[in-house]
Design a protein around this motif. Structure first.
Motif, PDB file in Angstrom:
ATOM      1  N   ASP A   5      48.136  50.144  37.253  1.00  0.00           N
ATOM      2  CA  ASP A   5      47.438  48.856  37.273  1.00  0.00           C
ATOM      3  C   ASP A   5      46.805  48.569  38.623  1.00  0.00           C
ATOM      4  N   SER A   6      47.296  49.216  39.684  1.00  0.00           N
ATOM      5  CA  SER A   6      46.815  48.897  41.028  1.00  0.00           C
ATOM      6  C   SER A   6      46.231  50.086  41.793  1.00  0.00           C
ATOM      7  N   VAL A   7      46.281  51.275  41.210  1.00  0.00           N
ATOM      8  CA  VAL A   7      45.775  52.469  41.891  1.00  0.00           C
ATOM      9  C   VAL A   7      44.763  53.185  41.004  1.00  0.00           C
ATOM     10  N   GLU A   8      43.658  53.577  41.609  1.00  0.00           N
ATOM     11  CA  GLU A   8      42.582  54.240  40.887  1.00  0.00           C
ATOM     12  C   GLU A   8      42.264  55.573  41.556  1.00  0.00           C
ATOM     13  N   ALA A   9      42.087  56.609  40.749  1.00  0.00           N
ATOM     14  CA  ALA A   9      41.620  57.902  41.258  1.00  0.00           C
ATOM     15  C   ALA A   9      40.101  57.934  41.162  1.00  0.00           C
ATOM     16  N   PHE A  10      39.458  58.593  42.124  1.00  0.00           N
ATOM     17  CA  PHE A  10      38.002  58.649  42.094  1.00  0.00           C
ATOM     18  C   PHE A  10      37.514  59.983  42.639  1.00  0.00           C
ATOM     19  N   PHE A  34      34.129  64.696  47.491  1.00  0.00           N
ATOM     20  CA  PHE A  34      35.558  64.511  47.740  1.00  0.00           C
ATOM     21  C   PHE A  34      36.244  63.939  46.503  1.00  0.00           C
ATOM     22  N   VAL A  35      37.573  63.969  46.528  1.00  0.00           N
ATOM     23  CA  VAL A  35      38.404  63.276  45.552  1.00  0.00           C
ATOM     24  C   VAL A  35      39.337  62.350  46.325  1.00  0.00           C
ATOM     25  N   GLY A  36      39.868  61.331  45.654  1.00  0.00           N
ATOM     26  CA  GLY A  36      40.737  60.417  46.369  1.00  0.00           C
ATOM     27  C   GLY A  36      41.425  59.421  45.467  1.00  0.00           C
ATOM     28  N   MET A  37      42.148  58.506  46.101  1.00  0.00           N
ATOM     29  CA  MET A  37      42.834  57.402  45.435  1.00  0.00           C
ATOM     30  C   MET A  37      42.583  56.137  46.233  1.00  0.00           C
ATOM     31  N   ARG A  38      42.551  54.996  45.550  1.00  0.00           N
ATOM     32  CA  ARG A  38      42.317  53.734  46.259  1.00  0.00           C
ATOM     33  C   ARG A  38      43.043  52.586  45.561  1.00  0.00           C
ATOM     34  N   GLY A  39      43.316  51.571  46.353  1.00  0.00           N
ATOM     35  CA  GLY A  39      43.957  50.366  45.843  1.00  0.00           C
ATOM     36  C   GLY A  39      43.416  49.148  46.558  1.00  0.00           C
ATOM     37  N   ASP A  40      43.324  48.041  45.855  1.00  0.00           N
ATOM     38  CA  ASP A  40      42.765  46.818  46.438  1.00  0.00           C
ATOM     39  C   ASP A  40      43.605  46.291  47.589  1.00  0.00           C
ATOM     40  N   ASP A  41      44.901  46.630  47.605  1.00  0.00           N
ATOM     41  CA  ASP A  41      45.802  46.066  48.607  1.00  0.00           C
ATOM     42  C   ASP A  41      45.923  46.902  49.873  1.00  0.00           C
ATOM     43  N   TRP A  42      45.438  48.161  49.854  1.00  0.00           N
ATOM     44  CA  TRP A  42      45.668  49.000  51.034  1.00  0.00           C
ATOM     45  C   TRP A  42      44.461  49.821  51.466  1.00  0.00           C
ATOM     46  N   GLY A  43      43.534  50.152  50.590  1.00  0.00           N
ATOM     47  CA  GLY A  43      42.355  50.907  50.989  1.00  0.00           C
ATOM     48  C   GLY A  43      42.210  52.177  50.184  1.00  0.00           C
ATOM     49  N   SER A  44      41.816  53.279  50.821  1.00  0.00           N
ATOM     50  CA  SER A  44      41.586  54.526  50.096  1.00  0.00           C
ATOM     51  C   SER A  44      41.935  55.720  50.969  1.00  0.00           C
ATOM     52  N   VAL A  45      42.278  56.809  50.305  1.00  0.00           N
ATOM     53  CA  VAL A  45      42.489  58.086  50.975  1.00  0.00           C
ATOM     54  C   VAL A  45      41.639  59.113  50.250  1.00  0.00           C
ATOM     55  N   VAL A  77      40.974  65.161  55.660  1.00  0.00           N
ATOM     56  CA  VAL A  77      41.694  64.092  54.967  1.00  0.00           C
ATOM     57  C   VAL A  77      41.371  62.804  55.713  1.00  0.00           C
ATOM     58  N   ARG A  78      40.911  61.808  54.995  1.00  0.00           N
ATOM     59  CA  ARG A  78      40.464  60.566  55.653  1.00  0.00           C
ATOM     60  C   ARG A  78      41.047  59.347  54.944  1.00  0.00           C
ATOM     61  N   PHE A  79      41.556  58.399  55.733  1.00  0.00           N
ATOM     62  CA  PHE A  79      42.063  57.123  55.216  1.00  0.00           C
ATOM     63  C   PHE A  79      41.169  56.005  55.721  1.00  0.00           C
TER      64      PHE A  79
END
Length: 357
Positions: free
Chosen positions: A75-80, A101-112, A157-159
């Protein structure tokens, strides 16, 4: 007997359907794919004359196209994912040669993100501080002997954080350097702070070890038939620092300026003669927006030292002016820039257009 035959056919059909269903899902892992794919791009092409002796106008095609997709993991994490191509040369452009690139992101913390993308520091160096061809002076990473920082790295790897309190955001990155060895690495970070609505401050750094700083050359034949010996690469450590600001005192005015330094220390000089190089560079610009029109004036300067001595080879400056007009989001511009290096000057003229889709 007819009913028995019909029941037999019905049973066979049900069994076949069940087996087909199992077969169709035999390689499915997880839930069905309901992600959406976005196709996007930028049209960017220009005719440019760099003013070199004997030169003429040439077309530079920086158009690019890409694909983005995302899939909810929770509900809070999305893969992109993103795959992008661009900078069309004589042999075309490969899909994936830009940010991919590929990654994951969340509204509360950002993306990697994992893969190929701009480094945090270069993202600032590139825009807006190298606008209107000031990058010919301020962004010199393409020139042999001046690669004090990376631009786009594949082994990364980038945050990227969220924007805290609508004021602060930051990015950090790490990865392999010029080669895939334990001794060849790079680290970088940037931070942006907006203390008041009209002002944004930027700072960044990047450090790399065992970087192939100057690419050597293969053995070749001279005009007289003699052999020109091969030149070995120079390998060393690099450090770069950046600071800049964007000021918008009113809607129609934007002023931006930045300063960066770079340093290289050789571990193995290879076929080159120097042990250390240092540069300092800055750029400053003023933009005035009048409806759909944009006027820009800019200046950039670089100076440097080789083995602690002033080196004219590293000196560079650019004075640039641009007029652009947006025809229903299609930005068309005329740009004139005076470049000087090693005591020589060239006047560049560029006419181009850019628009997004």
């Amino acid at each position: 007997m007819n009913k028995t035959f019909k029941r037999t056919l019905l049973g066979a059909a049900i069994a076949s359907a069940a087996m087909a269903s199992v077969s169709a899902n035999a390689y499915t892992i997880g839930e069905s794919n309901d992600s959406k794919v976005e196709v996007y791009g930028i049209v960017s092409i220009s005719a440019v004359d760099y003013g070199a002796k004997g030169g003429t106008f040439e077309l530079e095609n920086e158009s690019r196209v890409g694909f983005r997709a995302a899939q909810a993991m929770t509900d809070s994490v999305e893969a992109f994912v993103q795959i992008e191509s661009g900078w069309v040369l004589d042999d075309g452009a490969d899909l994936g040669n830009r940010d991919t690139f590929v990654g994951m992101r969340g509204d509360d913390w950002g993306s990697v993100r994992f893969g190929r993308m701009l480094t945090p520091m270069y993202e600032l160096v590139d825009w807006p501080y190298s606008a209107s061809n000031m990058g010919t002076t301020f962004d010199r990473g393409w020139r042999s002997g001046e690669r004090f920082l990376f631009d786009r790295k594949s082994q990364q790897v980038r945050f990227d954080s969220i924007n805290y309190a609508d004021m602060v955001n930051f990015s950090v990155a790490l990865g392999n350097g010029s080669s895939k060895t334990d001794d060849s690495t790079f680290y970088g970070a940037k931070v942006s702070v907006t203390p008041v609505q009209m002002l944004t401050l930027h700072a960044a750094f990047e450090t790399a070890t065992d970087t192939i700083f100057d690419s050597g050359s293969d053995a070749s034949l001279e005009a007289d038939g003699s052999v020109k010996a091969a030149k070995a690469d120079s390998v060393g450590d690099t450090d770069s620092f950046f600071a800049g600001f964007e000021l918008r005192p009113m809607d129609s005015v934007m002023i931006a300026a930045a300063y960066k330094t770079g340093e290289y220390d050789a571990k193995d000089k290879g076929g080159f003669t120097y042990d250390k190089r240092e540069i300092e560079a800055y750029s400053v610009q003023a933009n005035y927006y009048m409806g759909s029109a944009n006027f820009r004036l800019g200046y950039a300067n670089q100076t440097g030292e080789t083995d602690s001595k002033t080196d004219a080879y590293l000196d560079r400056e650019t004075l640039t002016a641009e007029f652009g007009y947006s025809f229903n989001s299609v930005y068309t511009f005329l740009r004139v820039a005076e470049h000087s290096n090693d005591g020589e000057g060239d006047t560049m003229v560029r006419i181009g257009t850019e628009w997004y889709f």
